[in-house]
Design a protein around this motif. Sequence first.
Motif, PDB file in Angstrom:
ATOM      1  N   ALA A  71     -10.493  -0.964  -7.783  1.00 53.96           N
ATOM      2  CA  ALA A  71      -9.491  -1.009  -8.694  1.00 53.96           C
ATOM      3  C   ALA A  71     -10.011  -1.684 -10.158  1.00 53.96           C
ATOM      4  O   ALA A  71      -9.983  -1.328 -11.261  1.00 53.96           O
ATOM      5  CB  ALA A  71      -8.164  -1.628  -8.520  1.00 53.96           C
TER       6      ALA A  71
ATOM      7  N   ALA B  33       3.459   5.777  -5.611  1.00 53.35           N
ATOM      8  CA  ALA B  33       3.629   5.527  -7.221  1.00 53.35           C
ATOM      9  C   ALA B  33       2.481   6.433  -7.842  1.00 53.35           C
ATOM     10  O   ALA B  33       2.700   7.500  -8.672  1.00 53.35           O
ATOM     11  CB  ALA B  33       3.608   4.300  -7.650  1.00 53.35           C
ATOM     12  N   GLU B  34       1.241   6.427  -7.092  1.00 54.89           N
ATOM     13  CA  GLU B  34       0.206   7.352  -7.765  1.00 54.89           C
ATOM     14  C   GLU B  34       0.433   8.746  -7.385  1.00 54.89           C
ATOM     15  O   GLU B  34      -0.021   9.576  -8.089  1.00 54.89           O
ATOM     16  CB  GLU B  34      -1.095   6.947  -6.753  1.00 54.89           C
ATOM     17  CG  GLU B  34      -1.557   5.592  -7.273  1.00 54.89           C
ATOM     18  CD  GLU B  34      -2.537   5.113  -6.485  1.00 54.89           C
ATOM     19  OE1 GLU B  34      -3.399   6.159  -5.652  1.00 54.89           O
ATOM     20  OE2 GLU B  34      -2.997   3.856  -6.491  1.00 54.89           O
ATOM     21  N   SER B  35       1.221   9.279  -6.348  1.00 58.55           N
ATOM     22  CA  SER B  35       1.650  10.570  -5.957  1.00 58.55           C
ATOM     23  C   SER B  35       2.838  10.901  -7.058  1.00 58.55           C
ATOM     24  O   SER B  35       3.381  12.053  -6.899  1.00 58.55           O
ATOM     25  CB  SER B  35       1.975  10.610  -4.591  1.00 58.55           C
ATOM     26  OG  SER B  35       0.984  10.465  -3.716  1.00 58.55           O
TER      27      SER B  35
ATOM     28  N   ASN C  91     -12.625   0.640 -11.833  1.00 54.14           N
ATOM     29  CA  ASN C  91     -11.742   1.472 -12.643  1.00 54.14           C
ATOM     30  C   ASN C  91     -11.309   0.950 -14.092  1.00 54.14           C
ATOM     31  O   ASN C  91     -11.193   1.261 -15.138  1.00 54.14           O
ATOM     32  CB  ASN C  91     -10.592   2.360 -12.108  1.00 54.14           C
ATOM     33  CG  ASN C  91     -11.344   3.050 -10.863  1.00 54.14           C
ATOM     34  OD1 ASN C  91     -12.353   3.504 -10.669  1.00 54.14           O
ATOM     35  ND2 ASN C  91     -10.419   3.245  -9.768  1.00 54.14           N
TER      36      ASN C  91
ATOM     37  N   ALA D 118       5.394  -0.736 -10.794  1.00 53.58           N
ATOM     38  CA  ALA D 118       5.946   0.552 -10.333  1.00 53.58           C
ATOM     39  C   ALA D 118       7.380   0.718 -10.481  1.00 53.58           C
ATOM     40  O   ALA D 118       7.969   1.783 -10.485  1.00 53.58           O
ATOM     41  CB  ALA D 118       5.494   0.476  -8.739  1.00 53.58           C
TER      42      ALA D 118
ATOM     43  N   MET E 284       2.171   1.831  -3.416  1.00 56.52           N
ATOM     44  CA  MET E 284       1.112   2.103  -4.408  1.00 56.52           C
ATOM     45  C   MET E 284       0.797   3.700  -4.365  1.00 56.52           C
ATOM     46  O   MET E 284       0.883   4.365  -5.218  1.00 56.52           O
ATOM     47  CB  MET E 284      -0.049   1.091  -4.427  1.00 56.52           C
ATOM     48  CG  MET E 284       0.329  -0.111  -4.784  1.00 56.52           C
ATOM     49  SD  MET E 284       0.757  -0.221  -6.650  1.00 56.52           S
ATOM     50  CE  MET E 284       2.495  -0.453  -6.507  1.00 56.52           C
ATOM     51  N   MET E 285       0.875   4.299  -3.159  1.00 52.48           N
ATOM     52  CA  MET E 285       0.342   5.358  -2.829  1.00 52.48           C
ATOM     53  C   MET E 285       1.455   6.404  -3.259  1.00 52.48           C
ATOM     54  O   MET E 285       1.136   7.527  -3.888  1.00 52.48           O
ATOM     55  CB  MET E 285       0.207   5.566  -1.485  1.00 52.48           C
ATOM     56  CG  MET E 285      -1.200   5.241  -0.888  1.00 52.48           C
ATOM     57  SD  MET E 285      -1.693   5.382   0.935  1.00 52.48           S
ATOM     58  CE  MET E 285      -0.378   4.707   1.874  1.00 52.48           C
TER      59      MET E 285
ATOM     60  N   ASN F 285       0.808  -1.199  -0.104  1.00 52.85           N
ATOM     61  CA  ASN F 285       0.028   0.081   0.058  1.00 52.85           C
ATOM     62  C   ASN F 285       0.944   1.378  -0.153  1.00 52.85           C
ATOM     63  O   ASN F 285       0.872   2.289  -0.633  1.00 52.85           O
ATOM     64  CB  ASN F 285      -0.922  -0.195   1.005  1.00 52.85           C
ATOM     65  CG  ASN F 285      -2.011  -1.069   1.147  1.00 52.85           C
ATOM     66  OD1 ASN F 285      -2.442  -1.523  -0.026  1.00 52.85           O
ATOM     67  ND2 ASN F 285      -2.455  -1.636   2.056  1.00 52.85           N
TER      68      ASN F 285
ATOM     69  N   HIS G 237      -1.649  -3.534 -18.188  1.00 53.52           N
ATOM     70  CA  HIS G 237      -0.532  -2.559 -17.700  1.00 53.52           C
ATOM     71  C   HIS G 237       0.883  -3.017 -18.283  1.00 53.52           C
ATOM     72  O   HIS G 237       1.640  -2.016 -18.629  1.00 53.52           O
ATOM     73  CB  HIS G 237      -0.576  -2.649 -16.214  1.00 53.52           C
ATOM     74  CG  HIS G 237      -1.801  -1.863 -15.729  1.00 53.52           C
ATOM     75  ND1 HIS G 237      -2.435  -1.004 -16.269  1.00 53.52           N
ATOM     76  CD2 HIS G 237      -2.419  -2.295 -14.481  1.00 53.52           C
ATOM     77  CE1 HIS G 237      -3.601  -0.530 -15.360  1.00 53.52           C
ATOM     78  NE2 HIS G 237      -3.418  -1.448 -14.503  1.00 53.52           N
TER      79      HIS G 237
END
Length: 230
Positions: A210, A100-102, A213, A139, A97-98, A94, A169
């Motif tokens: 996820a 990477a999203e940022s 989406n 990532a 992933m957070m 987690n 992906h």
Amino acid sequence: MTCHACGAQLSSTARFCHKCGAAVATAGVTGWRAGLPWGLAGAALGALVTVLAMRGAGARSQEPETVAPAPGSRLQAPDISQMSPEERANRLFNRVMMLAESGKQDSVEFFLPMALGAYAQLPTLDADARYHVGMLQLAGGDAKGALAQADTIRQSIPTHLFIYVLRAHAYQVLGNLAEERRAYDDFLRNEPAELARKRPEYAQGAHLDALTNFHSEAERQGRSGPGRNP
């Protein structure tokens, strides 16, 4: 003042980040000591305790016993001793992933080896864990590694939805548009039957958002023109 690892705002007296547990660099602590990932280095906990004990003994031998502790010195590192290996791996997943999203790639590179190492220590990897490993590899730019995880999931559960998520992906990273769209089409074709099986990893609180989406993206790709599979 901000955390060097995750960027969270910190108070001027903070010794550890309240979000990720990283030690805060101070004037008296430099180099590798300033970056010890207190909250996440579970595999090295025993060695870390030993190092801290040695450092504490050395400090006491050099300073008068009457010296008051510095502000915040009574703060304790987050207790990871009660976390199971699975919980520790999921927490690291987690976190990466957070980050990477940022778009915090430097922090991703910092935590990624620890996350992959945590999953490598698990006795077995189910489809959910392999999906996590594949997403971590993505990532870090390892698209082929993510494809290998998708293939391994397929060997045990041939129509698992995580197969197509990882493939889409990964092929996007590799620039293979035809295979990317094939993965989207395969997802849409197998989605109804797979969701009807109510696998725990598809549930709300797991990866339902996820998958929802991804469904929307798969439909968008299907309407985008040439390359769609029949």
